[in-house]
Design a protein around this motif. Structure first.
Motif, PDB file in Angstrom:
ATOM      1  N   VAL A  66       0.839  -1.205   0.000  1.00  0.00           N
ATOM      2  CA  VAL A  66       0.000   0.000   0.000  1.00  0.00           C
ATOM      3  C   VAL A  66       0.874   1.255   0.000  1.00  0.00           C
ATOM      4  O   VAL A  66       0.608   2.218  -0.730  1.00  0.00           O
ATOM      5  N   LEU A  67       1.930   1.254   0.800  1.00  0.00           N
ATOM      6  CA  LEU A  67       2.804   2.419   0.867  1.00  0.00           C
ATOM      7  C   LEU A  67       3.505   2.667  -0.465  1.00  0.00           C
ATOM      8  O   LEU A  67       3.642   3.822  -0.903  1.00  0.00           O
ATOM      9  N   ASN A  68       3.937   1.618  -1.121  1.00  0.00           N
ATOM     10  CA  ASN A  68       4.566   1.779  -2.440  1.00  0.00           C
ATOM     11  C   ASN A  68       3.579   2.359  -3.447  1.00  0.00           C
ATOM     12  O   ASN A  68       3.933   3.211  -4.262  1.00  0.00           O
ATOM     13  N   ALA A  69       2.329   1.901  -3.370  1.00  0.00           N
ATOM     14  CA  ALA A  69       1.311   2.416  -4.289  1.00  0.00           C
ATOM     15  C   ALA A  69       1.024   3.888  -4.022  1.00  0.00           C
ATOM     16  O   ALA A  69       0.868   4.688  -4.959  1.00  0.00           O
ATOM     17  N   LEU A  70       0.972   4.269  -2.755  1.00  0.00           N
ATOM     18  CA  LEU A  70       0.753   5.673  -2.412  1.00  0.00           C
ATOM     19  C   LEU A  70       1.927   6.537  -2.855  1.00  0.00           C
ATOM     20  O   LEU A  70       1.740   7.671  -3.333  1.00  0.00           O
ATOM     21  N   ALA A  71       3.145   6.034  -2.689  1.00  0.00           N
ATOM     22  CA  ALA A  71       4.328   6.788  -3.108  1.00  0.00           C
ATOM     23  C   ALA A  71       4.286   7.069  -4.594  1.00  0.00           C
ATOM     24  O   ALA A  71       4.639   8.171  -5.045  1.00  0.00           O
ATOM     25  N   ARG A  72       3.851   6.089  -5.389  1.00  0.00           N
ATOM     26  CA  ARG A  72       3.738   6.309  -6.842  1.00  0.00           C
ATOM     27  C   ARG A  72       2.615   7.288  -7.164  1.00  0.00           C
ATOM     28  O   ARG A  72       2.786   8.190  -7.987  1.00  0.00           O
ATOM     29  N   ALA A  73       1.469   7.114  -6.502  1.00  0.00           N
ATOM     30  CA  ALA A  73       0.318   7.970  -6.791  1.00  0.00           C
ATOM     31  C   ALA A  73       0.591   9.433  -6.441  1.00  0.00           C
ATOM     32  O   ALA A  73       0.114  10.346  -7.126  1.00  0.00           O
ATOM     33  N   LEU A  74       1.359   9.665  -5.390  1.00  0.00           N
ATOM     34  CA  LEU A  74       1.640  11.026  -4.937  1.00  0.00           C
ATOM     35  C   LEU A  74       2.962  11.566  -5.473  1.00  0.00           C
ATOM     36  O   LEU A  74       3.386  12.651  -5.081  1.00  0.00           O
ATOM     37  N   MET A  75       3.609  10.806  -6.352  1.00  0.00           N
ATOM     38  CA  MET A  75       4.852  11.225  -7.007  1.00  0.00           C
ATOM     39  C   MET A  75       5.912  11.623  -5.980  1.00  0.00           C
ATOM     40  O   MET A  75       6.552  12.666  -6.081  1.00  0.00           O
ATOM     41  N   LEU A  76       6.089  10.789  -4.961  1.00  0.00           N
ATOM     42  CA  LEU A  76       7.038  11.099  -3.905  1.00  0.00           C
ATOM     43  C   LEU A  76       8.473  10.901  -4.379  1.00  0.00           C
ATOM     44  O   LEU A  76       8.772   9.972  -5.125  1.00  0.00           O
ATOM     45  N   SER A  77       9.345  11.781  -3.914  1.00  0.00           N
ATOM     46  CA  SER A  77      10.769  11.594  -4.144  1.00  0.00           C
ATOM     47  C   SER A  77      11.262  10.444  -3.268  1.00  0.00           C
ATOM     48  O   SER A  77      10.535   9.937  -2.404  1.00  0.00           O
ATOM     49  N   GLN A  78      12.512  10.035  -3.469  1.00  0.00           N
ATOM     50  CA  GLN A  78      13.052   8.947  -2.661  1.00  0.00           C
ATOM     51  C   GLN A  78      13.067   9.319  -1.177  1.00  0.00           C
ATOM     52  O   GLN A  78      12.734   8.501  -0.311  1.00  0.00           O
ATOM     53  N   ASP A  79      13.451  10.556  -0.888  1.00  0.00           N
ATOM     54  CA  ASP A  79      13.458  10.997   0.513  1.00  0.00           C
ATOM     55  C   ASP A  79      12.047  10.995   1.095  1.00  0.00           C
ATOM     56  O   ASP A  79      11.832  10.587   2.248  1.00  0.00           O
ATOM     57  N   GLU A  80      11.072  11.468   0.310  1.00  0.00           N
ATOM     58  CA  GLU A  80       9.697  11.503   0.786  1.00  0.00           C
ATOM     59  C   GLU A  80       9.143  10.092   0.965  1.00  0.00           C
ATOM     60  O   GLU A  80       8.390   9.819   1.911  1.00  0.00           O
ATOM     61  N   ARG A  81       9.521   9.189   0.070  1.00  0.00           N
ATOM     62  CA  ARG A  81       9.077   7.800   0.188  1.00  0.00           C
ATOM     63  C   ARG A  81       9.618   7.176   1.473  1.00  0.00           C
ATOM     64  O   ARG A  81       8.889   6.492   2.203  1.00  0.00           O
ATOM     65  N   THR A  82      10.898   7.412   1.757  1.00  0.00           N
ATOM     66  CA  THR A  82      11.491   6.895   2.990  1.00  0.00           C
ATOM     67  C   THR A  82      10.757   7.444   4.207  1.00  0.00           C
ATOM     68  O   THR A  82      10.462   6.719   5.167  1.00  0.00           O
ATOM     69  N   HIS A  83      10.436   8.739   4.170  1.00  0.00           N
ATOM     70  CA  HIS A  83       9.716   9.380   5.273  1.00  0.00           C
ATOM     71  C   HIS A  83       8.333   8.753   5.442  1.00  0.00           C
ATOM     72  O   HIS A  83       7.887   8.502   6.575  1.00  0.00           O
ATOM     73  N   LEU A  84       7.649   8.487   4.336  1.00  0.00           N
ATOM     74  CA  LEU A  84       6.329   7.857   4.385  1.00  0.00           C
ATOM     75  C   LEU A  84       6.392   6.510   5.091  1.00  0.00           C
ATOM     76  O   LEU A  84       5.570   6.206   5.971  1.00  0.00           O
ATOM     77  N   PHE A  85       7.389   5.700   4.729  1.00  0.00           N
ATOM     78  CA  PHE A  85       7.532   4.379   5.350  1.00  0.00           C
ATOM     79  C   PHE A  85       7.823   4.502   6.838  1.00  0.00           C
ATOM     80  O   PHE A  85       7.313   3.714   7.647  1.00  0.00           O
ATOM     81  N   GLN A  86       8.629   5.485   7.204  1.00  0.00           N
ATOM     82  CA  GLN A  86       8.958   5.659   8.620  1.00  0.00           C
ATOM     83  C   GLN A  86       7.735   6.072   9.427  1.00  0.00           C
ATOM     84  O   GLN A  86       7.508   5.580  10.536  1.00  0.00           O
ATOM     85  N   LEU A  87       6.930   6.989   8.874  1.00  0.00           N
ATOM     86  CA  LEU A  87       5.721   7.411   9.571  1.00  0.00           C
ATOM     87  C   LEU A  87       4.747   6.253   9.739  1.00  0.00           C
ATOM     88  O   LEU A  87       4.007   6.186  10.735  1.00  0.00           O
ATOM     89  N   ALA A  88       4.740   5.345   8.767  1.00  0.00           N
ATOM     90  CA  ALA A  88       3.823   4.211   8.808  1.00  0.00           C
ATOM     91  C   ALA A  88       4.359   3.048   9.642  1.00  0.00           C
ATOM     92  O   ALA A  88       3.725   1.999   9.714  1.00  0.00           O
ATOM     93  N   GLY A  89       5.537   3.239  10.258  1.00  0.00           N
ATOM     94  CA  GLY A  89       6.075   2.206  11.118  1.00  0.00           C
ATOM     95  C   GLY A  89       6.863   1.141  10.407  1.00  0.00           C
ATOM     96  O   GLY A  89       6.936  -0.009  10.845  1.00  0.00           O
ATOM     97  N   GLN A  90       7.450   1.486   9.274  1.00  0.00           N
ATOM     98  CA  GLN A  90       8.304   0.557   8.532  1.00  0.00           C
ATOM     99  C   GLN A  90       9.722   1.106   8.507  1.00  0.00           C
ATOM    100  O   GLN A  90       9.964   2.147   7.904  1.00  0.00           O
ATOM    101  N   PRO A  91      10.734   0.529   9.124  1.00  0.00           N
ATOM    102  CA  PRO A  91      10.642  -0.721   9.890  1.00  0.00           C
ATOM    103  C   PRO A  91       9.960  -0.515  11.239  1.00  0.00           C
ATOM    104  O   PRO A  91       9.854   0.610  11.715  1.00  0.00           O
ATOM    105  N   LEU A  92       9.522  -1.600  11.834  1.00  0.00           N
ATOM    106  CA  LEU A  92       8.760  -1.523  13.072  1.00  0.00           C
ATOM    107  C   LEU A  92       9.620  -1.106  14.258  1.00  0.00           C
ATOM    108  O   LEU A  92       9.133  -0.487  15.189  1.00  0.00           O
ATOM    109  N   ASP A  93      10.897  -1.468  14.249  1.00  0.00           N
ATOM    110  CA  ASP A  93      11.787  -1.106  15.340  1.00  0.00           C
ATOM    111  C   ASP A  93      12.534   0.172  15.000  1.00  0.00           C
ATOM    112  O   ASP A  93      13.458   0.156  14.184  1.00  0.00           O
ATOM    113  N   PRO A  94      12.121   1.333  15.549  1.00  0.00           N
ATOM    114  CA  PRO A  94      12.784   2.595  15.192  1.00  0.00           C
ATOM    115  C   PRO A  94      14.223   2.619  15.677  1.00  0.00           C
ATOM    116  O   PRO A  94      14.524   2.112  16.760  1.00  0.00           O
ATOM    117  N   PRO A  95      15.129   3.185  14.867  1.00  0.00           N
ATOM    118  CA  PRO A  95      16.521   3.282  15.295  1.00  0.00           C
ATOM    119  C   PRO A  95      16.683   4.289  16.423  1.00  0.00           C
ATOM    120  O   PRO A  95      15.776   5.058  16.731  1.00  0.00           O
TER     121      PRO A  95
END
Length: 276
Positions: A66-95
């Motif tokens: 789902v996150l990959n699909a949203l990243a494509r739909a919203l034309m996210l940059s690589q940095d924005e895509r990484t941020h999206l995954f982090q906000l969604a809890g991916q990976p689950l164990d925050p550094p």
């Protein structure tokens, strides 16, 4: 998963994308800029109800698909895509942000005798620096630890205008906030980082305005003009390099074009540090 931040980020990114960007018809009245929720759901291949719940901060934990699909739909940059995954809890164990600097890195910046060099952590706290960094940024050794923070310096220091003109400060401030927002998503459990954001939102209207944009971009190479009170303007290439195996640390180097007046100014500054 930070549902509120994820919801706000999705709304902000949706407002940025126009129907023309995605090859969609742009006719009809639109109450808000950007895509409609239904259009994002259609582009991402999900139900409109599911997407609405995500934007309202009450959706389920989205899968990586789902996150990959949203990243494509919203034309996210690589940095924005990484941020999206982090906000969604991916990976689950925050550094975790560590506060130690590897000895090899301390040796490296000590050997860079003609190049201002310092080490930043994800909170923008200065963790280590060489004498040239002190020569170009001020006497860091005498500052209390809470003032050795680049975000506070950019937005709150009364002498920031002595170093950068308004345009230069504006670019630096915007890049720093976009980078700090990534860190806030990556380290959601770091209380010191969250406290810094809360402090700056309360004290700096400029920071608050930039933070509200929800821009995300990792800081990399930038060109800066520093107005030094002794040797005059120095046009630098600010290189921001991640430290291997330590995502919470960056090595920052201020270099100049060889043979340029700025290169000579740095050399003069080096001589002044040796004689003082």
């Amino acid at each position: 998963m930070n549902r509120d931040e994820l919801a706000t980020f999705l709304r902000a990114r949706r407002a940025r994308v126009t129907p023309a960007d995605m090859g969609l018809p742009g006719g009809g009245s639109r109450r808000t800029p950007g895509l409609r929720r239904q259009e994002v759901a259609q582009l991402a291949g999900m139900s409109i109800d599911y997407y609405i719940r995500l934007e309202q901060g009450r959706g389920p934990h989205p899968s990586r698909q789902v996150l990959n699909a949203l990243a494509r739909a919203l034309m996210l940059s690589q940095d924005e895509r990484t941020h999206l995954f982090q906000l969604a809890g991916q990976p689950l164990d925050p550094p975790r942000i560590r506060e130690d600097v590897p000895g090899s890195l301390l040796h490296l910046i000590a050997y860079l005798e003609e190049v201002p060099a310092y080490v930043l952590d994800a909170r923008y706290d200065l963790r280590a620096w060489n004498p040239m960094a002190t020569a170009i940024m001020g006497d860091l050794d005498t500052l209390p630890p809470e003032r050795r923070n680049v975000i506070r310096w950019v937005f709150m220091s009364p002498d920031i205008a002595d170093f950068f003109d308004d345009d230069e400060k504006g670019r630096f401030a915007r890049a720093s906030v976009a980078d700090l927002r990534i860190a806030a998503g990556r380290y959601p459990e770091d209380r010191a980082l969250q406290a810094l954001v809360t402090e700056m939102l309360a004290l700096s209207p400029q920071f608050a305005e930039l933070w509200a944009r929800h821009e995300v971009e990792v800081r990399r190479e930038q060109r800066k003009r520093i107005n030094h009170p002794v040797v005059g303007p120095i046009d630098t290439i600010c290189q921001v390099m991640p430290v291997p195996d330590r995502d919470d640390l960056r090595l920052v180097l201020y270099t100049t074009e060889p043979g340029s007046p700025s290169h000579q100014a740095l050399r003069e500054l080096r001589q002044l540090t040796l004689s003082s």
